[in-house]
Enzyme design. Sequence first.
Site, mmCIF file in Angstrom:
data_model
loop_
_atom_site.group_PDB
_atom_site.id
_atom_site.type_symbol
_atom_site.label_atom_id
_atom_site.label_comp_id
_atom_site.label_asym_id
_atom_site.label_seq_id
_atom_site.Cartn_x
_atom_site.Cartn_y
_atom_site.Cartn_z
ATOM 1 N N HIS A 113 5.923 33.687 35.497
ATOM 2 C CA HIS A 113 4.962 34.132 34.471
ATOM 3 C C HIS A 113 4.993 35.661 34.360
ATOM 4 C CE1 HIS A 113 2.637 30.359 35.890
ATOM 5 N NE2 HIS A 113 3.124 30.066 34.712
ATOM 6 N N SER A 129 4.615 26.489 39.000
ATOM 7 C CA SER A 129 3.309 26.425 39.679
ATOM 8 C C SER A 129 3.194 25.121 40.453
ATOM 9 C CB SER A 129 2.170 26.514 38.655
ATOM 10 O OG SER A 129 2.183 27.756 38.012
ATOM 11 N N ARG A 189 12.484 27.691 30.980
ATOM 12 C CA ARG A 189 13.298 27.662 32.201
ATOM 13 C C ARG A 189 14.519 26.772 32.034
ATOM 14 N NH1 ARG A 189 8.060 26.082 35.507
ATOM 15 N NH2 ARG A 189 7.771 25.127 33.484
ATOM 16 N N LYS A 223 -8.462 18.343 33.531
ATOM 17 C CA LYS A 223 -7.367 18.691 34.450
ATOM 18 C C LYS A 223 -7.943 19.030 35.821
ATOM 19 C CE LYS A 223 -3.153 20.686 32.428
ATOM 20 N NZ LYS A 223 -2.410 21.916 32.225
HETATM 21 P P1 ADP Z 1 1.144 25.135 31.058
HETATM 22 O O1 ADP Z 1 0.151 24.282 31.760
HETATM 23 O O2 ADP Z 1 0.745 25.546 29.669
HETATM 24 O O3 ADP Z 1 2.589 24.656 31.135
HETATM 25 P P2 ADP Z 1 1.947 27.127 32.971
HETATM 26 O O4 ADP Z 1 1.036 28.046 33.681
HETATM 27 O O5 ADP Z 1 2.658 26.115 33.823
HETATM 28 O O6 ADP Z 1 1.062 26.479 31.871
HETATM 29 O O7 ADP Z 1 3.046 27.912 32.157
HETATM 30 C C1 ADP Z 1 2.727 28.858 31.174
HETATM 31 C C2 ADP Z 1 4.004 29.350 30.501
HETATM 32 O O8 ADP Z 1 4.833 29.989 31.454
HETATM 33 C C3 ADP Z 1 4.878 28.239 29.894
HETATM 34 O O9 ADP Z 1 5.457 28.718 28.701
HETATM 35 C C4 ADP Z 1 5.941 28.029 30.933
HETATM 36 O O10 ADP Z 1 7.139 27.515 30.355
HETATM 37 C C5 ADP Z 1 6.125 29.447 31.421
HETATM 38 N N1 ADP Z 1 6.684 29.484 32.761
HETATM 39 C C6 ADP Z 1 6.252 28.863 33.867
HETATM 40 N N2 ADP Z 1 7.031 29.138 34.934
HETATM 41 C C7 ADP Z 1 8.017 29.969 34.471
HETATM 42 C C8 ADP Z 1 9.170 30.585 35.067
HETATM 43 N N3 ADP Z 1 9.488 30.409 36.350
HETATM 44 N N4 ADP Z 1 9.921 31.377 34.283
HETATM 45 C C9 ADP Z 1 9.622 31.538 32.979
HETATM 46 N N5 ADP Z 1 8.575 30.972 32.349
HETATM 47 C C10 ADP Z 1 7.788 30.188 33.075
#
Ligand code: ADP
Length: 151
Positions: free
Chosen positions: A18, A128, A90, A42
Amino acid sequence: MEKIAVFPGSFDPLTRGHESIIKRALPLFDKIVVAIGVNSSKNYMFSLEQRIDFCKKTFIDSNISIETYEGLTIDFCSKIGARYLLRGLRTSADFEFERGIAQMNSSMNTEIETVFMLAPPELSPVSSTIVRDIIKNGGDVSQFVPKGISF
Ligand code: ADP
């Protein structure tokens, strides 16, 4: 008109993936709003306060603000005058999932453009979900989360 992008997510917890997207997107916009989703159905590992705190500790730049929202992301974008929705990619699985959401969002509101940024190769396996799993099992996640965040 100010170029505002919303980066929505659960950030449960915030990862280096992120962090990379937000920091690399910063020069493209006047302001990035990190929008932490609140979804009562959630089950989060970290409370909303903790998730806000992770973001506040990591993003001290004046062009980045941290907000929370409930409901549709495009409604939140309209409410704060953001015309760009930022998402990270990703894998091809991310792409397929995100494509559907972005195209449906675009049908509902043609004014909001979704902008995608690729994860750097070394961070593409970081999620995450896996970070939560490592934490639950007592492992060390420090290399996967921004500096200054501890659990
Ligand atoms: P959500 O529940 O909306 O998927 P996340 O917190 O998991 O929320 O992810 C938010 C954003 O960050 C999404 O666009 C996700 O694809 C991106 N993201 C998560 N991990 C990575 C990573 N390792 N590299 C790049 N983008 C990421």
